[in-house]
Design a protein around this motif. Structure first.
Motif, PDB file in Angstrom:
ATOM      1  N   GLY A 285       0.788  -1.229   0.000  1.00 40.43           N
ATOM      2  CA  GLY A 285       0.000   0.000   0.000  1.00 40.43           C
ATOM      3  C   GLY A 285       0.818   1.276   0.000  1.00 40.43           C
ATOM      4  N   GLN A 286       2.045   1.234  -0.528  1.00 38.79           N
ATOM      5  CA  GLN A 286       2.934   2.397  -0.497  1.00 38.79           C
ATOM      6  C   GLN A 286       2.328   3.618  -1.176  1.00 38.79           C
ATOM      7  OE1 GLN A 286       7.192   1.866  -1.492  1.00 38.79           O
ATOM      8  NE2 GLN A 286       6.959   3.575  -2.914  1.00 38.79           N
ATOM      9  N   ASN A 287       1.532   3.402  -2.227  1.00 32.97           N
ATOM     10  CA  ASN A 287       0.966   4.535  -2.964  1.00 32.97           C
ATOM     11  C   ASN A 287      -0.278   5.131  -2.309  1.00 32.97           C
ATOM     12  OD1 ASN A 287       2.880   4.479  -5.032  1.00 32.97           O
ATOM     13  ND2 ASN A 287       1.722   2.954  -6.202  1.00 32.97           N
ATOM     14  N   GLN A 288      -0.760   4.507  -1.251  1.00 36.75           N
ATOM     15  CA  GLN A 288      -1.936   5.049  -0.579  1.00 36.75           C
ATOM     16  C   GLN A 288      -1.600   6.393   0.064  1.00 36.75           C
ATOM     17  OE1 GLN A 288      -3.892   2.299   2.104  1.00 36.75           O
ATOM     18  NE2 GLN A 288      -3.502   0.556   0.762  1.00 36.75           N
ATOM     19  N   PRO A 289      -2.545   7.325   0.065  1.00 41.63           N
ATOM     20  CA  PRO A 289      -2.264   8.637   0.652  1.00 41.63           C
ATOM     21  C   PRO A 289      -2.052   8.554   2.152  1.00 41.63           C
ATOM     22  CG  PRO A 289      -4.585   8.429   0.094  1.00 41.63           C
ATOM     23  CD  PRO A 289      -3.908   7.227  -0.485  1.00 41.63           C
ATOM     24  N   LYS A 290      -1.167   9.390   2.666  1.00 42.49           N
ATOM     25  CA  LYS A 290      -0.945   9.441   4.111  1.00 42.49           C
ATOM     26  C   LYS A 290      -2.105  10.148   4.812  1.00 42.49           C
ATOM     27  CE  LYS A 290       3.240   7.690   3.742  1.00 42.49           C
ATOM     28  NZ  LYS A 290       3.389   7.659   2.272  1.00 42.49           N
ATOM     29  N   PHE A 291      -2.740  11.081   4.088  1.00 47.03           N
ATOM     30  CA  PHE A 291      -3.880  11.824   4.631  1.00 47.03           C
ATOM     31  C   PHE A 291      -5.078  11.571   3.715  1.00 47.03           C
ATOM     32  CE2 PHE A 291      -0.148  14.044   6.121  1.00 47.03           C
ATOM     33  CZ  PHE A 291      -0.449  14.401   7.424  1.00 47.03           C
ATOM     34  N   TRP A 292      -5.871  10.568   4.040  1.00 54.25           N
ATOM     35  CA  TRP A 292      -7.003  10.214   3.187  1.00 54.25           C
ATOM     36  C   TRP A 292      -8.003  11.360   3.067  1.00 54.25           C
ATOM     37  CZ3 TRP A 292      -7.952   6.040   0.140  1.00 54.25           C
ATOM     38  CH2 TRP A 292      -7.103   4.933   0.272  1.00 54.25           C
ATOM     39  N   ASN A 293      -8.328  11.993   4.182  1.00 55.37           N
ATOM     40  CA  ASN A 293      -9.387  12.999   4.166  1.00 55.37           C
ATOM     41  C   ASN A 293      -8.974  14.301   3.496  1.00 55.37           C
ATOM     42  OD1 ASN A 293     -10.934  11.140   5.509  1.00 55.37           O
ATOM     43  ND2 ASN A 293     -10.930  12.217   7.462  1.00 55.37           N
ATOM     44  N   ILE A 294      -7.685  14.467   3.221  1.00 54.80           N
ATOM     45  CA  ILE A 294      -7.226  15.666   2.527  1.00 54.80           C
ATOM     46  C   ILE A 294      -6.727  15.288   1.141  1.00 54.80           C
ATOM     47  CG2 ILE A 294      -5.665  17.631   2.564  1.00 54.80           C
ATOM     48  CD1 ILE A 294      -5.522  17.377   5.583  1.00 54.80           C
ATOM     49  N   THR A 295      -5.653  14.502   1.095  1.00 53.66           N
ATOM     50  CA  THR A 295      -5.001  14.181  -0.180  1.00 53.66           C
ATOM     51  C   THR A 295      -5.946  13.453  -1.126  1.00 53.66           C
ATOM     52  OG1 THR A 295      -2.971  13.894   1.111  1.00 53.66           O
ATOM     53  CG2 THR A 295      -2.917  13.202  -1.197  1.00 53.66           C
ATOM     54  N   PHE A 296      -6.565  12.377  -0.646  1.00 52.03           N
ATOM     55  CA  PHE A 296      -7.448  11.583  -1.502  1.00 52.03           C
ATOM     56  C   PHE A 296      -8.661  12.403  -1.941  1.00 52.03           C
ATOM     57  CE2 PHE A 296     -10.703   8.229  -2.187  1.00 52.03           C
ATOM     58  CZ  PHE A 296     -10.037   7.498  -3.168  1.00 52.03           C
ATOM     59  N   ASN A 297      -9.202  13.182  -1.031  1.00 54.26           N
ATOM     60  CA  ASN A 297     -10.352  14.020  -1.341  1.00 54.26           C
ATOM     61  C   ASN A 297     -10.036  15.002  -2.460  1.00 54.26           C
ATOM     62  OD1 ASN A 297     -12.323  16.221  -1.186  1.00 54.26           O
ATOM     63  ND2 ASN A 297     -12.979  15.316   0.738  1.00 54.26           N
ATOM     64  N   LEU A 298      -8.942  15.732  -2.324  1.00 60.66           N
ATOM     65  CA  LEU A 298      -8.565  16.722  -3.344  1.00 60.66           C
ATOM     66  C   LEU A 298      -8.249  16.049  -4.667  1.00 60.66           C
ATOM     67  CD1 LEU A 298      -6.318  19.061  -1.168  1.00 60.66           C
ATOM     68  CD2 LEU A 298      -8.610  19.564  -2.039  1.00 60.66           C
ATOM     69  N   MET A 299      -7.625  14.872  -4.611  1.00 61.57           N
ATOM     70  CA  MET A 299      -7.234  14.186  -5.840  1.00 61.57           C
ATOM     71  C   MET A 299      -8.446  13.688  -6.619  1.00 61.57           C
ATOM     72  SD  MET A 299      -4.829  10.813  -6.352  1.00 61.57           S
ATOM     73  CE  MET A 299      -6.043   9.749  -5.571  1.00 61.57           C
ATOM     74  N   ILE A 300      -9.362  12.967  -5.972  1.00 59.47           N
ATOM     75  CA  ILE A 300     -10.470  12.376  -6.730  1.00 59.47           C
ATOM     76  C   ILE A 300     -11.425  13.450  -7.247  1.00 59.47           C
ATOM     77  CG2 ILE A 300     -10.300  10.169  -5.534  1.00 59.47           C
ATOM     78  CD1 ILE A 300     -12.765  10.907  -3.900  1.00 59.47           C
ATOM     79  N   ASN A 301     -11.470  14.597  -6.569  1.00 58.14           N
ATOM     80  CA  ASN A 301     -12.360  15.656  -7.033  1.00 58.14           C
ATOM     81  C   ASN A 301     -11.813  16.390  -8.257  1.00 58.14           C
ATOM     82  OD1 ASN A 301     -14.976  16.185  -5.444  1.00 58.14           O
ATOM     83  ND2 ASN A 301     -13.497  15.690  -3.830  1.00 58.14           N
ATOM     84  N   LEU A 302     -10.642  15.996  -8.730  1.00 62.23           N
ATOM     85  CA  LEU A 302     -10.147  16.488 -10.019  1.00 62.23           C
ATOM     86  C   LEU A 302     -10.787  15.723 -11.179  1.00 62.23           C
ATOM     87  CD1 LEU A 302      -6.310  16.720  -9.225  1.00 62.23           C
ATOM     88  CD2 LEU A 302      -7.941  18.628  -9.333  1.00 62.23           C
ATOM     89  N   TYR A 303     -11.425  14.593 -10.874  1.00 65.49           N
ATOM     90  CA  TYR A 303     -11.911  13.683 -11.904  1.00 65.49           C
ATOM     91  C   TYR A 303     -13.434  13.674 -11.977  1.00 65.49           C
ATOM     92  CZ  TYR A 303      -7.134  11.945 -12.079  1.00 65.49           C
ATOM     93  OH  TYR A 303      -5.764  11.850 -12.220  1.00 65.49           O
ATOM     94  N   ASP A 304     -13.917  13.172 -13.122  1.00 64.95           N
ATOM     95  CA  ASP A 304     -15.347  13.028 -13.346  1.00 64.95           C
ATOM     96  C   ASP A 304     -15.826  11.633 -12.973  1.00 64.95           C
ATOM     97  OD1 ASP A 304     -17.926  13.782 -14.325  1.00 64.95           O
ATOM     98  OD2 ASP A 304     -17.517  12.657 -16.159  1.00 64.95           O
ATOM     99  N   VAL A 305     -15.014  10.615 -13.264  1.00 66.91           N
ATOM    100  CA  VAL A 305     -15.379   9.215 -13.026  1.00 66.91           C
ATOM    101  C   VAL A 305     -14.284   8.541 -12.203  1.00 66.91           C
ATOM    102  CG1 VAL A 305     -15.877   6.964 -14.078  1.00 66.91           C
ATOM    103  CG2 VAL A 305     -16.699   9.078 -15.173  1.00 66.91           C
TER     104      VAL A 305
END
Length: 476
Positions: A285-305
């Motif tokens: 799981g090395q590529n998993q974000p260290k801060f799910w509620n910040i990093t993952f949130n900002l990242m997926i909201n760049l996408y449509d699907v």
């Protein structure tokens, strides 16, 4: 003669003790526990000093005190007899002599006319700061880089005035002293090379000013320093080099099921013109974000699907240190993604002891699993998975499946696949293995509680299903 003398003495005593005569109140005395501090140069105290004092009163009691730290010009009342003082030092100076005064006040509000005094020689100590190495980007990040540090000051952390961040050769960026974690998102996430980036301290909105020097499709290094109220700066800490990948399409694939990876990628390759891909399973799981509620949130909201396929492995959350399913870490961000009209295709399975209190219930179109104890639900080779809408093809297992997780959908969801299950008693429960949410007539979520790559028993059926979902259901 002796009688006359006795009479005179009694009269004298009587008149010297007349009723109503009041004795004048005596003021209290005040003392500091230390009489003198003979320190100079490097031996001076730091700006955080613990002091104690006390008072006495000959004809009453001490009820409170007045303190002054400017030689008696301004006084502050207190009932305490000790306190930790954080003394400030003017900018540009690293030493100061604080003239401390304290005076007792007795029960008749009489004030000590000669306050206790102490000259306190203090010096400023420069603050320090270090990146939190276990929470910093490692090797490669995708679109969003989250940076975290910890600052301290021997004079007291309250004396830290602000922090500064610099990215590569960019300018120093000032931050409030209370900020210790930021996320950087390129203003043009589809671009390459050096550009400005938005600075987020949470997921709501970026700060008003952008930061310079951020690079996409290139390596990055970040620097941090802090400054105290006296203007002294810490030593600069430097991060490890990390690579930032840019966004290339409006589809993001999160892979966390190594057995089915080739299957999902082959079907997505066949029905889309491209997608961004991140493997959250590889290397523990090395590529998993260290801060799910910040990093993952900002990242997926760049996408449509968003496409997520995962199995039931448990991972440790780097920030909270909690062990949980990958999807449970992602759940709060997924809800934000849905609220922004994001579209999700998800395939997942759950462990046997999966909690009915999990955050995934309601986040996904899944209300609950069966509560039956014992037995199992089986899907044999000849069993069918039946669509509830004509747009979807009938599916069939490509292997014998046991220990399935059929579910009850949420009230706002509708079943899209029911399975011809074989039941081993005492198991009881629903036969729904896939559901969707379709608010306002638009499909936003499709969820399978069976690994989709194990339902590939009918030629082209799964390929047609992917085409329907990606190019029709999500084409809005």
């Amino acid at each position: 003669m002796r009688a006359l003398l006795t009479y005179m003495i009694l009269v004298s005593v009587f008149f010297s003790c007349k009723k109503g005569e009041k004795k004048e109140n005596l003021p209290p005395d005040t003392f500091i526990s230390v009489d003198k501090i003979n320190l100079s140069g490097d031996d001076r105290l730091n700006s955080s000093v613990q002091l104690q004092w006390f008072g006495s009163d000959q004809d009453g009691y001490v009820q409170e005190y007045e303190l002054s730290i400017d030689g008696g010009n301004e006084w502050f009342r207190t009932k305490s007899q000790d306190s930790l003082f954080i003394f400030s030092i003017e900018s540009g100076s690293d030493t100061v002599d604080v003239e401390f005064r304290v005076r007792a006040i007795d029960n008749e509000d009489s004030v000590d006319p000669s306050p206790a005094a102490l000259s306190i020689p203090i010096k400023n100590t420069a603050p320090s700061v270090l990146f939190k190495s276990d929470l910093m980007p490692q090797d490669t990040v995708f679109s969003v880089a989250t940076i975290s540090w910890e600052a301290s000051d021997f004079d007291g952390n309250e004396t830290i005035d602000r922090a500064f961040i610099k990215v590569n050769e960019g300018s120093w960026y000032p931050l409030d002293r209370k900020v210790s974690t930021i996320s950087l998102v390129a203003i043009d996430p589809l671009g390459t090379g050096a550009q400005e980036a938005y600075v987020y301290t949470d997921v709501n909105a970026p700060l008003s000013e952008s930061i310079t020097g951020f690079r996409l499709e290139d390596t990055n290094r970040v620097y941090v320093k802090v400054e105290d109220i006296a203007g002294s700066e810490s030593t600069i800490d430097t991060s490890e080099i990390f690579y930032v990948k840019n966004q290339k399409t409006d589809i993001l694939v999160i892979a966390a099921n190594p057995d089915g990876d080739a299957f999902y990628r082959a079907n997505l390759d066949a029905v889309t013109t491209g997608y961004d891909y991140i493997n959250y399973y590889t290397n523990a799981g090395q590529n998993q974000p260290k801060f799910w509620n910040i990093t993952f949130n900002l990242m997926i909201n760049l996408y449509d699907v968003l496409v997520i396929y995962t199995e039931n492995s448990i991972f440790e959350d780097a920030q909270t240190k909690q062990d949980r399913l990958l999807l449970e870490s992602a759940a709060p961000s997924l809800q934000s993604f849905f609220d922004s009209n994001g579209k999700l295709l998800c395939s997942a399975i759950f462990p046997n002891d999966f909690s009915s209190e999990s955050s995934l219930f309601q986040t996904l179109p899944m209300d609950r699993l069966t509560e039956a104890a014992g037995g199992t639900a089986i899907l044999g080779f000849d069993s069918l998975v039946n669509p509830q809408f004509s747009a979807y093809d009938t599916l069939q297992p490509s292997e014998f499946l046991t220990g399935l997780d059929p579910f009850y959908p949420t009230a706002d969801a509708e079943a899209i696949y029911r399975a011809d299950l074989e039941i081993v008693a005492p198991w009881t429960g629903p036969d729904i293995i896939a559901a969707r949410r379709k608010p306002d007539g638009k499909v936003k979520q499709i969820f399978f509680s069976v690994e989709m790559h194990k339902l590939n028993g009918r030629q082209n059926a799964m390929r047609d299903l992917f085409d329907q979902i990606m190019n029709t259901d999500f084409n809005w």
